[in-house]
Structures are given as C-alpha cells and as structure tokens.
Design a protein around this motif. Sequence first.
Motif, PDB file in Angstrom:
ATOM      1  N   LEU A 225      36.067 -55.174  81.440  1.00  0.00           N
ATOM      2  CA  LEU A 225      37.612 -56.111  82.127  1.00  0.00           C
ATOM      3  C   LEU A 225      38.235 -56.715  80.720  1.00  0.00           C
ATOM      4  CD1 LEU A 225      36.705 -58.223  85.033  1.00  0.00           C
ATOM      5  CD2 LEU A 225      37.953 -56.370  84.657  1.00  0.00           C
ATOM      6  N   SER A 245      34.407 -58.921  87.491  1.00  0.00           N
ATOM      7  CA  SER A 245      33.205 -58.283  87.399  1.00  0.00           C
ATOM      8  C   SER A 245      32.326 -57.557  88.591  1.00  0.00           C
ATOM      9  CB  SER A 245      32.518 -58.066  86.130  1.00  0.00           C
ATOM     10  OG  SER A 245      33.099 -58.258  84.697  1.00  0.00           O
ATOM     11  N   ARG A 248      34.876 -56.315  90.984  1.00  0.00           N
ATOM     12  CA  ARG A 248      35.379 -54.998  90.498  1.00  0.00           C
ATOM     13  C   ARG A 248      34.867 -54.089  90.714  1.00  0.00           C
ATOM     14  NH1 ARG A 248      38.954 -51.746  91.290  1.00  0.00           N
ATOM     15  NH2 ARG A 248      39.211 -49.982  89.677  1.00  0.00           N
ATOM     16  N   THR A 353      39.316 -50.676  85.115  1.00  0.00           N
ATOM     17  CA  THR A 353      40.408 -52.027  86.637  1.00  0.00           C
ATOM     18  C   THR A 353      41.276 -50.834  87.481  1.00  0.00           C
ATOM     19  OG1 THR A 353      42.762 -52.101  85.195  1.00  0.00           O
ATOM     20  CG2 THR A 353      40.575 -53.444  84.706  1.00  0.00           C
TER      21      THR A 353
END
Length: 581
Positions: A225, A245, A248, A353
């Motif tokens: 990230l 994290s 994601r 991302t």
Amino acid sequence: MSELASESSALRPEDLRSHQWYGGDGLRSFSHRARSRQLGLNPEEHLGKPVIAILNTWSGINPCHLHLRERAQEVARGVWQAGGYPVEMPVSTLSETFQKPTPMMYRNLLAMETEEVLRSYPIDGAVLMGGCDKTTPGLLMGAASADLPAIFVPAGPMLAGHWRGEILGSGTDMWRYWDERRAGTISEADWNSLQSGLARSPGTCMTMGTASTMTSAVEALGMVLPGAASIPAVDSGHHRMAAASGMRVVDLVWENLTPSRILDARAYADAVTTVMALGGSTNAVIHLIAMAGRSQIPLCLDDFDRIARETPVLADIRPGGAFLMEDFHYAGGLRGLLARLADRLHLDRVTVTGRTFGEELAGAEVHDDNVIRPLDRPLATEGGVAVLRGNLAPDGAVIKYVAADPRLLRHTGRAVVFHGYRDLQDRINDPALEITADSVLVLTNAGPKGGPGMPEYGMLPIPDRLLKQGVRDMVRVSDARMSGTSYGACVLHVAPESYVGGPLALVRDGDPVTLDVPERALRLEVPAGELARRRAEWRAPEPMFERGYGALYAEHITQADRGCDFEFLARPGKYPEPYAQ
Ligand code: FES
C-alpha cells in the motif's frame, strides 16, 4: 509462469481456487468442509469467500518482527471485514541478527516455503508479512512464483536510537562505536551502556539498511500500500495499514490482480531507481536480480550501474546521510521522494491498489528538504552504487561508493590476503602483519558457496593499530556481502567467487590491486602468465556439505551476479496445480 493464476480479470465464487477444495460433491470436499467445522467455522462464515493466507514471519527470536503476531490479527480483521476468510500461516523467520552462518543462506528456503504453502493449500490470495532483510525478497520471490494475488505488509522501522543525548542508528552506529572502542576512545562502561540505546522498539533497522531498502523497493514495485514502507513499526498508522492491507487483498483476489500483472520490467526499473535515490543497500542488487528472475524479467548488474549514473541520491539517511527512517517518514516518506523523480518513473503501470503508480504518487509532498533533498541539492548527483569489472571480477563486483572515503575511489595498494573469516579474525591484529593505510584488504572464501551464503563480512575490520593512528577507511575487496548499515571503500560480491576458482582465489600478499570507481575497474596488476601459473596450481576445496539443506544449497546456488537464487527455482517451466477434490 505458474499455472495457478487464471487469465480472467474478475472472478466468481466458483472460480476461486479454494472452491476446488470446498466446492463439489466429492468425498474430499466433504472432508474439507467437515474439517472446517472442526476448526470452529460455520459454513456461512467462509464458504464462497476468498481464502487469504497471512504468511507471518513472526518469531520469538526475531526482534524486528516482534509485533507481527499482533499485526496479523489486524490483517485478519481487515480480511473478515472485506468478506474474506483469513488463515494465519507461520513461515520461517530469517533473523538478520541471530541466524548463522547468515540468513542469506535461508532466503531461498523461505521463498520455496512461501511458494509451496500457497500452492499446496486452498489459498486464493496472500498477505506477506516481513521486513527483516532477507524476509522481504524471500516472501516476494515465492509469491511471484506462485502468482496468486498478494500484498506485502512491511514490518516497519524501529524507533530512532537514543544514547546520552545522541541519536543512534542501529547497525551503523554500532560499527562506528566498535571502531572507537578498538581505537580506545570510549570506555568499557560506555560500550556496555550503548547496548540499551541502539534498538528501542520492535521493528526493522531504522537506517537505510537492507530492510528499509527492500521494503521501499517493494513499495516501488507496487506490491505494498502506498506510503507503507516507512511507517514506524509501533506507530498507530502501522496498525491501520495492516488492517487496510487485509481489506485490500480480498478485492485483489476478486480482481485477479496477480503479481505477474504488477511485476513487469518497468516495475523493476523503478525499484532500481528507488534504491539508488535512497542511497540504499548493496544487498538490493542481489535481491532484485533474484526477484526479477522469478518474474522472468532479465535484470542485470549493468542495469544497476546505468540507472545509478542517472539517479541522484535524495534521501539523507544513514549510513550515507544524517537522518533515520522516522525522520524520512514524517518528511513525506517514499511517496514524497518518488514524486520528485516522477519524470524518471513509469507512472502508468498498475499497482496492488488497482490504481496506477502515477495515481498513487499524485499529491505527495515533502515536508523537510533536509531529509528528502530537492533535485537541485542532492546528497550525491549519482546513485551511490557502481558496478566494477576487470580481471579480478570478470562477472562483476559492486561498491557503495557514497559511503566510502572519496580519497580511496581511485587507489592502487598492495594486497593483504585473508583466506576465510577465521583467518581474518586470527591475523588482522597480528603485530607481524605487514599492513599500512594504503594496503588493500582482501578476503576470500566468503561468497555464495564459500561463505557459505555470502555472509556480511565485506566491511573487513581495520587493524586496531591503524585505527589508533586515525585510519577510518581502507580499500577492501571480497566476494562477501556487506550489511546495508555498514560503510567504507568495500568492494563486494566479486564474481565468480574464490571458492569456485574465481580470480580472487589467485591473489597473493603483496600483489598490487587497483580500484578505479570512475572507470568502473577492479584489477589485479599481475601479469597474465603468472596468473595462469597460479590457476594451474589452484585446487578446488572439498565440498563443505555432504548432506541436508547445505548440500542442496551448494549444488544449486547461482553466483552473485545472477542473484544467488537456486537455478531450479529461477527457471521457467510448468508446475501443475495439486489435485484437490
Ligand atoms: Fe532485522 Fe536489521 S536486524 S532489520
């Protein structure tokens, strides 16, 4: 390329890799569902959700990762919140401080473990938790080979050291005070009290050593990230980053955004630029070549030299500069630094991302120009690493010349040769040793096979009597590596190594050795005929290992210029999925 990754870009629950274990009507899938109940899980809690492996390199003997057990809980929280099923899976820890002969010998073992754990279990995506030097490349190499969606959670640097009003950098200031102790300028009591000030909290070394160099490189690769690499390990932001994290990675799975879609040649070029702009560790040369090899990207020593010549050092961080990682983070961190180099980077490539590298750098600011220098006031106009070649290093050697006494960067001196680390320890302070400040210290048998594992012996100690005369740097040449927190005119990674008969094995006491960094040259000034005579006399040493991992290592390790990977792990080729149902 692994066959693990689907080529489609958006998955349905039945497309999940884990569905092979949990879905269907067979006996095995029945067994997997039954055993999940044994784990205490209700079917609706996990079936149809991406299974996220949290590969944790926590260990009670690794102080740099002491907080990762707690952080894994926060990663898991993020995974649950995003609709995934987190599974913490411990993998080897590689403690730079405690593991001998060197954790470098075990980097590839961690890489193998990472790849095989991901492959052999019902895993859809992974969170890789590491940071202490070799853990970062080890985890990334394995994840690149497995090619499942993955995100790296850097352990983060420890707090700045403090001692009697002085700010200390772990490693760097330990070496410095070790020299002062041997020179007799600090007392035994001072030396002992220093121990409490060097490493004050969990987290990785807070200089620009190998740990922060590699976590920054992995952020530049796009596998972290944005902004995560410099967050101090005990900062509340580190907790939040861990949870984010975890959140994601679940989407990464649904998007099927695999490492092979992120780690392209542009990403590796940007990682090299990043290392140079940070004045980073020479260990990054070996690790990035190995990591690129797992991505089937040809990255070589000459790429480092070329990019180094084009890249100014902007981070004023020890050991090459003055500040520490905490300062760097609050000055704007890697995003701030890279924003200053944006026109040299590949901004349109995708990152973990799902957005581009350029989008992630947009709006980044620098809050302290002394820590992150502007382009018109760099710490050095060229990246600090040079690749040397010559008859002493036909396949190359490296020097971090920004951390060396400039007076020594063009130097010819007579060799004082040590055959292995034990010989070095036994004789470096021998009063009979013929040595001056102009001598060139040479260490053999410290390479990938000879070390074994290329231990960080490359900053050979300066003899006590020269230290007492005020000498603080000398030219040193070896096939070893050097800690990223070390410094000095140390020529490293000489390839091929002496243990396999590289020219370093032929150096004798008194031979003139020339280091010429501007010319990128490393020469043994001995006539070719004499070298041929010595080569004819040279005999290969007996194998060091007759069994076990050491034997596997010795048989398959490549030389430093190829990244010291195992050739059977680096090569492309098919690797079938395990049969699950
Ligand atoms: Fe772990 Fe330095 S000892 S990062």
